[in-house]
Design a protein around this motif. Structure first.
Motif, short mmCIF file in Angstrom:
data_model
loop_
_atom_site.label_atom_id
_atom_site.label_comp_id
_atom_site.label_asym_id
_atom_site.label_seq_id
_atom_site.Cartn_x
_atom_site.Cartn_y
_atom_site.Cartn_z
N SER A 157 -24.44 21.66 25.70
CA SER A 157 -23.32 21.85 26.62
C SER A 157 -22.05 21.17 26.12
O SER A 157 -22.08 20.25 25.30
CB SER A 157 -23.69 21.31 28.01
OG SER A 157 -24.01 19.93 27.95
N HIS A 158 -20.92 21.68 26.61
CA HIS A 158 -19.60 21.15 26.26
C HIS A 158 -19.33 21.21 24.76
O HIS A 158 -18.75 20.30 24.17
CB HIS A 158 -19.45 19.71 26.77
CG HIS A 158 -19.73 19.56 28.23
ND1 HIS A 158 -18.92 20.10 29.21
CD2 HIS A 158 -20.77 18.97 28.89
CE1 HIS A 158 -19.41 19.82 30.40
NE2 HIS A 158 -20.54 19.16 30.24
N ASN A 206 -22.90 26.26 27.74
CA ASN A 206 -21.76 26.53 28.59
C ASN A 206 -21.75 28.00 28.96
O ASN A 206 -21.89 28.87 28.09
CB ASN A 206 -20.44 26.22 27.87
CG ASN A 206 -20.33 24.76 27.51
OD1 ASN A 206 -20.86 23.91 28.20
ND2 ASN A 206 -19.65 24.46 26.42
N ARG A 207 -21.59 28.29 30.23
CA ARG A 207 -21.49 29.68 30.64
C ARG A 207 -20.10 30.23 30.36
O ARG A 207 -19.94 31.41 30.06
CB ARG A 207 -21.81 29.81 32.14
CG ARG A 207 -21.75 31.23 32.65
CD ARG A 207 -21.87 31.29 34.15
NE ARG A 207 -21.71 32.67 34.61
CZ ARG A 207 -20.56 33.28 34.77
NH1 ARG A 207 -19.44 32.64 34.49
NH2 ARG A 207 -20.51 34.53 35.20
N ARG A 208 -19.10 29.38 30.42
CA ARG A 208 -17.70 29.81 30.28
C ARG A 208 -17.45 30.41 28.89
O ARG A 208 -17.82 29.84 27.87
CB ARG A 208 -16.78 28.63 30.51
CG ARG A 208 -15.30 28.98 30.53
CD ARG A 208 -14.48 27.75 30.88
NE ARG A 208 -14.89 27.19 32.16
CZ ARG A 208 -14.45 26.02 32.63
NH1 ARG A 208 -13.62 25.30 31.90
NH2 ARG A 208 -14.86 25.57 33.81
N CYS A 237 -28.79 26.57 31.78
CA CYS A 237 -27.61 25.80 32.16
C CYS A 237 -28.04 24.79 33.22
O CYS A 237 -29.20 24.78 33.64
CB CYS A 237 -26.51 26.70 32.70
SG CYS A 237 -27.01 27.68 34.13
N SER A 281 -24.73 17.56 22.93
CA SER A 281 -23.55 17.94 23.69
C SER A 281 -22.31 17.17 23.21
O SER A 281 -22.42 16.11 22.58
CB SER A 281 -23.77 17.71 25.18
OG SER A 281 -24.01 16.33 25.44
N SER A 298 -25.14 25.56 38.09
CA SER A 298 -24.47 26.72 37.50
C SER A 298 -25.37 27.94 37.39
O SER A 298 -24.92 29.01 36.99
CB SER A 298 -23.94 26.35 36.10
OG SER A 298 -23.05 25.26 36.17
N ASP A 316 -17.83 18.83 19.26
CA ASP A 316 -17.06 20.04 19.00
C ASP A 316 -16.55 20.16 17.56
O ASP A 316 -15.79 21.08 17.25
CB ASP A 316 -15.90 20.19 19.98
CG ASP A 316 -15.01 18.97 20.04
OD1 ASP A 316 -15.13 18.11 19.15
OD2 ASP A 316 -14.18 18.88 20.96
#
Length: 389
Positions: free
Chosen positions: A205-206, A233-235, A269, A175, A273, A178
């Motif tokens: 995640s993230h 991440n769901r977003r 997730c 995680s 969430s 990026d």
């Protein structure tokens, strides 16, 4: 932990106690302290002679230099080292420190969990050296935290190559990295296709992961029966990704495809969430979580292919060697729970089967049954160890 008032003399007195025969301490938390290189000399000496401490946290001790880490971590290569959990989060590790850590771990057979998260000074040189540990046959490392380490595509490709034949690592946290692009993530997803993979928990995640990446991970899970948690991440995820995961968790194109779907994955997730996931995916994950793989497979088949108005079409294209097994397997729920027969429970008129399948019932004067119906009857009464384990 969080004690910045201890002097070098104080640390020496504390660490000396670890050498006493009466010491039974198993967990030592020294996170976020003012330990410096001088104090690490006493700590290294104490750990080299201690046989009880199995968990050591040294996170965020930024007064320790690279030379201090080299001396401190030397206890890891001692034959009677019993340390199982080591937290090095948020220190000033660089390539030199990672190479030293690697050299100490080459002959270590006790360490199961390692946290190197939030160390930002390590380049591809240090990571490649360290990943060699994952390829050592006698390594027992089961959990590795590489979150927020600023690793790149080149680094994650090196990690992928190291994990292809690794059969020990069960938890991996990537995680907050990026800098990894779509190409890096898609390459890494192949790890889950390896028959050697033992990963049960993977945290992504993230990270800026898109549909292409998630579809790659979904496809990699088609034949994976180890991974239980894939944290994403769901977003920003579109329906394309959810359709891919839904198909992997329960492929409804045929009974056999449903049977060979993924019945292992339990989380996509964090728990808070999960209510935001599509309803069908929530349902499939719940089945995988609450039932054994064989039970989850059977329930998915029943829900997807059998209803009040039963559709016999799925049976028509099924392999004849598998067909009787499938019918008998499904029939167990009806015969056990409803107390009916196979035909009654499934809403079938068995005498009407010739109109749909090439089986028939011949009730002549001698009361003989043809081969097809006899096969169905025999398997409808049998226990199916192959399918039920």
């Amino acid at each position: 932990k969080n004690n910045h008032s201890n002097t070098e003399t104080s640390w020496q007195a504390i660490f000396t106690a670890l050498n006493r025969p009466s010491c039974r301490l198993k967990k030592l938390d020294l996170n976020h302290n003012s330990i410096n290189d001088a104090a690490t000399v006493s700590l290294s000496s104490a750990l080299s002679n201690n046989t009880t401490i199995t968990s050591l946290s040294l996170g965020r001790n930024k007064n320790i230099t690279i030379e201090g880490w080299r001396g401190l971590l030397g206890f890891l290569h001692i034959p009677f080292c019993v340390l199982e959990d080591l937290n090095l989060k948020g220190n000033r590790f660089n390539d030199s420190a990672m190479i030293s850590l690697t050299n100490y771990l080459v002959n270590n057979s006790s360490l199961k969990s390692l946290n190197i998260s939030c160390n930002h000074g390590i380049t591809i040189v240090g990571w490649q050296a360290f990943f060699a540990v994952l390829q050592i046959q006698h390594s027992v490392l089961e959990s590795l935290d590489l979150s927020n380490t600023w690793i790149s595509d080149e680094t994650v490709n090196s990690l992928t190559n190291a994990l292809v034949n690794n059969h020990r690592l069960r938890e991996l946290d990537l995680s907050l990295n990026d800098d990894i692009t779509t190409n890096g993530w898609e390459a890494f997803s192949t790890v889950l296709q390896s028959p050697h993979s033992a990963l049960e928990r993977l945290d992504l995640s993230h990270n800026p992961i898109d549909d292409d990446v998630l579809i790659s991970f979904a496809n990699s899970l088609v034949n994976n029966n180890k991974l239980k948690e894939l944290l994403i991440n769901r977003r920003g995820i579109t329906s394309n990704s959810w359709v891919a995961f839904s198909s992997v968790l329960c492929n409804t194109s045929s009974i056999m495809h449903t049977y060979y779907s993924n019945h292992t994955l339990e989380k996509l997730c964090e728990e808070q969430s999960e209510d935001e996931l599509p309803q069908d995916i929530q349902s499939f994950l719940r089945l995988n979580r609450e039932y054994s793989q064989s039970q989850a497979a059977r329930l998915k088949i029943i829900r997807s292919h059998f209803s009040v108005d039963i559709n016999l079409q799925p049976f028509m294209d099924m392999d004849l060697n598998v067909l009787p097994h499938a019918i008998a397997w499904i029939a167990q729920d009806f015969e056990t729970n409803a107390g009916g027969t196979l035909g009654e429970g499934m809403g079938m008129d068995l005498n009407a089967l010739p109109n749909v399948i090439t089986w028939s019932f011949d009730s002549d004067a001698e009361g003989t049954w043809n081969k097809g119906f006899e096969l169905l009857y025999q398997f409808s009464l049998s226990v199916l160890p192959v399918l039920l384990g």
